[in-house]
Design an enzyme around this catalytic site. Structure first.
Site, PDB file in Angstrom:
ATOM      1  N   ASN A 176      -7.759   6.455   5.597  1.00  0.00           N
ATOM      2  CA  ASN A 176      -7.691   5.911   4.241  1.00  0.00           C
ATOM      3  C   ASN A 176      -8.597   4.699   4.064  1.00  0.00           C
ATOM      4  OD1 ASN A 176      -5.982   7.818   3.233  1.00  0.00           O
ATOM      5  ND2 ASN A 176      -4.119   6.605   3.461  1.00  0.00           N
ATOM      6  N   HIS A 213       0.814  -1.231   0.000  1.00  0.00           N
ATOM      7  CA  HIS A 213       0.000   0.000   0.000  1.00  0.00           C
ATOM      8  C   HIS A 213       0.842   1.273   0.000  1.00  0.00           C
ATOM      9  CE1 HIS A 213      -2.872   3.108   1.317  1.00  0.00           C
ATOM     10  NE2 HIS A 213      -3.767   2.389   0.663  1.00  0.00           N
ATOM     11  N   PRO A 214       1.783   1.645   0.822  1.00  0.00           N
ATOM     12  CA  PRO A 214       1.959   1.353   2.221  1.00  0.00           C
ATOM     13  C   PRO A 214       1.614   2.618   3.035  1.00  0.00           C
ATOM     14  CG  PRO A 214       4.050   1.978   1.260  1.00  0.00           C
ATOM     15  CD  PRO A 214       2.971   2.317   0.289  1.00  0.00           C
ATOM     16  N   ASP A 215       0.366   2.968   3.087  1.00  0.00           N
ATOM     17  CA  ASP A 215      -0.095   4.098   3.902  1.00  0.00           C
ATOM     18  C   ASP A 215      -1.470   3.773   4.469  1.00  0.00           C
ATOM     19  OD1 ASP A 215       0.063   6.559   5.133  1.00  0.00           O
ATOM     20  OD2 ASP A 215      -0.740   7.676   3.427  1.00  0.00           O
ATOM     21  N   LEU A 216      -1.587   2.572   5.027  1.00  0.00           N
ATOM     22  CA  LEU A 216      -2.858   2.160   5.621  1.00  0.00           C
ATOM     23  C   LEU A 216      -3.083   2.910   6.932  1.00  0.00           C
ATOM     24  CD1 LEU A 216      -2.613  -1.686   5.022  1.00  0.00           C
ATOM     25  CD2 LEU A 216      -4.155  -0.095   3.855  1.00  0.00           C
TER      26      LEU A 216
END
Length: 242
Positions: A52, A45-48
């Site tokens: 979001n 993702h990497p911004d869970l």
């Protein structure tokens, strides 16, 4: 794009009561199914984070904001750490300790932070700086060492070493369990032994030992009472713009 009424963070800020455990299981199942699909297709993702995650009035959870997403050669391959990723409150310990590479386990750390937030209505680690964030993590989980993360801390080096000398082990998992007890008489968040086991498998310092999304979906917590709420029976909320 389809219309979705709310994001989870806004809901948590305005709800009078936190989601029930069965509702949290419903949301977590959907989140893990989405993350498992991404990782199976070699996407990180990497911004869970809770802001979001979108939730419509049909009880459907949607993952959004793929601005930092990247592709991996395989689901466990590492990607060179070339920039700061993941919002601070949801950032995995290895990134805070200056890891130069990262992979799908950093998404799973974020998933755990979201699970804790769904249960308690507030982020568990709400640091103002990277050093403050590490201090809050160490206070709850204890300082990582060669037993919990063999060679990991030494390998990271950088600023992490100085921080480790400042923050001592303050009880580790015991403090985490105090935050999510098996029962509560004050209306606070509660979590069964199976649920706490899932938490600890998601929130382990060593990324190689962190449970995967596929493994988490098969965890016994989802099969014990109360069972996950059906999406069709999830509560509805006024649109956040209103």
């Amino acid at each position: 794009m389809e219309y979705v009424e709310n994001d989870v963070r806004s809901l948590l800020e305005t709800m009078k009561q936190a989601f029930s455990e069965s509702q949290v299981k419903c949301l977590m199942q959907q989140l893990l199914q989405g993350v498992e699909y991404l990782h199976a297709n070699k996407v990180l993702h990497p911004d869970l984070k809770s802001s979001n995650l979108l939730l419509n009035n049909c009880g459907e959870l949607k993952i959004c904001d793929f601005g930092l997403a990247c592709r991996l050669e395989s689901s466990r391959d590492s990607k060179l750490h070339t920039e700061t990723v993941v919002t601070l409150w949801y950032r995995a310990s290895e990134l805070l300790l200056n890891a130069k590479e990262y992979s799908t386990p950093i998404d799973m750390w974020s998933v755990w932070c979201i699970m804790a937030e769904l249960l308690s209505k507030q982020p568990l680690f709400d640091g103002r700086t990277e050093t403050d964030q590490l201090g809050k993590i160490f206070k709850i989980l204890g300082t990582p060492n060669d037993r919990t993360w063999p060679g990991g801390v030494k390998a990271k080096g950088g600023g992490g070493g100085g921080v480790l000398k400042v923050h001592n082990n303050c009880g580790g998992g015991g403090i985490l369990r105090q935050s999510f007890p098996a029962m509560s008489f004050t209306g606070g968040p509660v979590l069964s032994n199976a649920g706490f086991d899932l938490l600890t498998k998601l929130l382990t310092y060593n990324p190689q030992n962190r449970i995967t999304a596929k493994e988490a979906l098969n965890h016994p917590w989802f099969h014990q009472l109360p069972l996950p709420k059906s999406k069709h029976f999830m509560p509805t909320f006024p649109p956040s713009y209103a």
